[in-house]
Design a protein around this motif. Sequence first.
Motif, PDB file in Angstrom:
ATOM      1  N   THR A   6       0.796  -1.227   0.000  1.00  0.00           N
ATOM      2  CA  THR A   6       0.000   0.000   0.000  1.00  0.00           C
ATOM      3  C   THR A   6       0.829   1.278   0.000  1.00  0.00           C
ATOM      4  N   GLY A   7       2.123   1.160   0.311  1.00  0.00           N
ATOM      5  CA  GLY A   7       2.951   2.349   0.422  1.00  0.00           C
ATOM      6  C   GLY A   7       2.787   3.077   1.747  1.00  0.00           C
ATOM      7  N   LYS A   8       2.100   2.469   2.706  1.00  0.00           N
ATOM      8  CA  LYS A   8       1.825   3.117   3.982  1.00  0.00           C
ATOM      9  C   LYS A   8       2.362   2.282   5.137  1.00  0.00           C
ATOM     10  N   GLY A   9       3.191   2.923   5.979  1.00  0.00           N
ATOM     11  CA  GLY A   9       3.718   2.251   7.152  1.00  0.00           C
ATOM     12  C   GLY A   9       2.758   2.322   8.325  1.00  0.00           C
ATOM     13  N   GLN A  10       3.154   1.733   9.445  1.00  0.00           N
ATOM     14  CA  GLN A  10       2.314   1.727  10.641  1.00  0.00           C
ATOM     15  C   GLN A  10       3.142   1.341  11.845  1.00  0.00           C
ATOM     16  N   VAL A  11       2.512   1.453  13.022  1.00  0.00           N
ATOM     17  CA  VAL A  11       3.156   1.058  14.273  1.00  0.00           C
ATOM     18  C   VAL A  11       2.817  -0.401  14.578  1.00  0.00           C
ATOM     19  N   VAL A  12       3.841  -1.172  14.914  1.00  0.00           N
ATOM     20  CA  VAL A  12       3.663  -2.539  15.425  1.00  0.00           C
ATOM     21  C   VAL A  12       3.880  -2.454  16.933  1.00  0.00           C
ATOM     22  N   ASP A  13       2.823  -2.644  17.707  1.00  0.00           N
ATOM     23  CA  ASP A  13       2.826  -2.440  19.156  1.00  0.00           C
ATOM     24  C   ASP A  13       2.789  -3.805  19.842  1.00  0.00           C
ATOM     25  N   VAL A  14       3.895  -4.198  20.488  1.00  0.00           N
ATOM     26  CA  VAL A  14       3.987  -5.512  21.128  1.00  0.00           C
ATOM     27  C   VAL A  14       4.320  -5.343  22.606  1.00  0.00           C
ATOM     28  N   SER A  15       3.523  -5.989  23.441  1.00  0.00           N
ATOM     29  CA  SER A  15       3.664  -5.918  24.892  1.00  0.00           C
ATOM     30  C   SER A  15       4.169  -7.245  25.444  1.00  0.00           C
ATOM     31  N   GLN A  16       5.066  -7.176  26.436  1.00  0.00           N
ATOM     32  CA  GLN A  16       5.516  -8.395  27.102  1.00  0.00           C
ATOM     33  C   GLN A  16       4.358  -9.070  27.825  1.00  0.00           C
ATOM     34  N   GLN A  17       3.513  -8.300  28.480  1.00  0.00           N
ATOM     35  CA  GLN A  17       2.371  -8.893  29.179  1.00  0.00           C
ATOM     36  C   GLN A  17       1.455  -9.621  28.205  1.00  0.00           C
ATOM     37  N   ASP A  18       1.152  -8.973  27.074  1.00  0.00           N
ATOM     38  CA  ASP A  18       0.301  -9.609  26.071  1.00  0.00           C
ATOM     39  C   ASP A  18       0.931 -10.903  25.563  1.00  0.00           C
ATOM     40  N   SER A  19       2.240 -10.830  25.301  1.00  0.00           N
ATOM     41  CA  SER A  19       2.934 -11.991  24.741  1.00  0.00           C
ATOM     42  C   SER A  19       2.903 -13.161  25.706  1.00  0.00           C
TER      43      SER A  19
END
Length: 414
Positions: free
Chosen positions: A207-220
Amino acid sequence: MTDISDENGCWKSHRSGPLSGVTVLDVTRVVAGPFCSMLLADLGATVIKVENPDEPDYARTFPPFVSSDEEQLSAFFAQFNRNKLGITLNLKSQEGKDLLMKLVGNVDILVENFRPGTMEKLGLGFDTLSTVNKRLVYTAISGFGRTGPNSSKPAYDNTGQAAGGLWSMNGYADRPPVRVGTIIGDLSASLYAAIGTIAALREAERTGKGQVVDVSQQDSILTLTENAVVRYTTQKEVASPLGNDHPFVSPYGQFACKDGYVFFGGYTDKFWAITCAMFGEPDKAIDPELDTMEKRFEPTTARTKVKPLLERWFSAFTKAELEDMAGDKVPLSAIKTIAEVVEDPHVAARNMIVNVPVAGKLIGMFGLPIKLSGREEEPNDKAPAPGEHNDLVFAKLAGITSEEVARLKKAGAI
């Protein structure tokens, strides 16, 4: 996409692989982050490790160390930072910030593991960085993620294990809970971050559009609790330590043998019958007290009938003998020490202990568990020294001369 090359058009440390041609700025330290970017590097990405010139990654001070006449280096650090290039940047200085912006304009991915809000306070958050690179994939690893009431709390690996529920489930019922014996919060967050980063990169390419990849230790960590969540949501049952037992199948756990312990998981009727025959007592497979999975899992039966029977069988043999007997018929594995794993011929056949240069020596480290049929694995490059590739990276990605690099270093920007 930008590649880094020398004067002949070939970067000497460039690696082949599916991510070849992808460039990553690695603004992380210790493990939750460096492991993520190491995986990308192992898969062929050009990863540039960014360190503060006055405060390099303090994992460089973690043992064990490898020494030569010239230097003493951390093998721990090298294990998570192999195959990377190294630069220094002072992100608190304006010139350092300006230089990062120039680099961001020519990369595909930035990975950071600061507490949420830190990059924004520096004026280097995703919204700012994306003004110079709309395709930027911005991967952020933190203890509690970028949203929610706990997002600003500091965190370590143990924080993830505690807050994610895993710690409360580990250990024995009659003792306090025990942390998992490795930094699984850091490692699992890095694994999810690597997956999310590659997914976001695919989206950016499409798409030509970047984004934030949000990763949490608690979630993981929460996703590693197996059936604990659904046991609670369906039955209000709270998972608690079970030692080496499994919550709903038996036999499935640790059993003593002549020279140590083995894992045995023959809980199905098929595997139970094979095991009984293997030890010369096929009648146990049709014993009316033991002839179904449900009966063998019943707590009293498991404790007074199944476990003593298996311990009697196993106690007459060594780990190696039991593995040979089980072969490919039933799930039985020796509980190996790390020494036994490193020396395991199967591990060697999978190329899971690889040599990485550290202080002039080749040191064995865990390899890449992702095996691709279309790629032949190649030798690993050493972890970079702080700022080792300043001249080359800044020249190629920011158009800065060696004289300007020297000035910026003197000014404390790099």
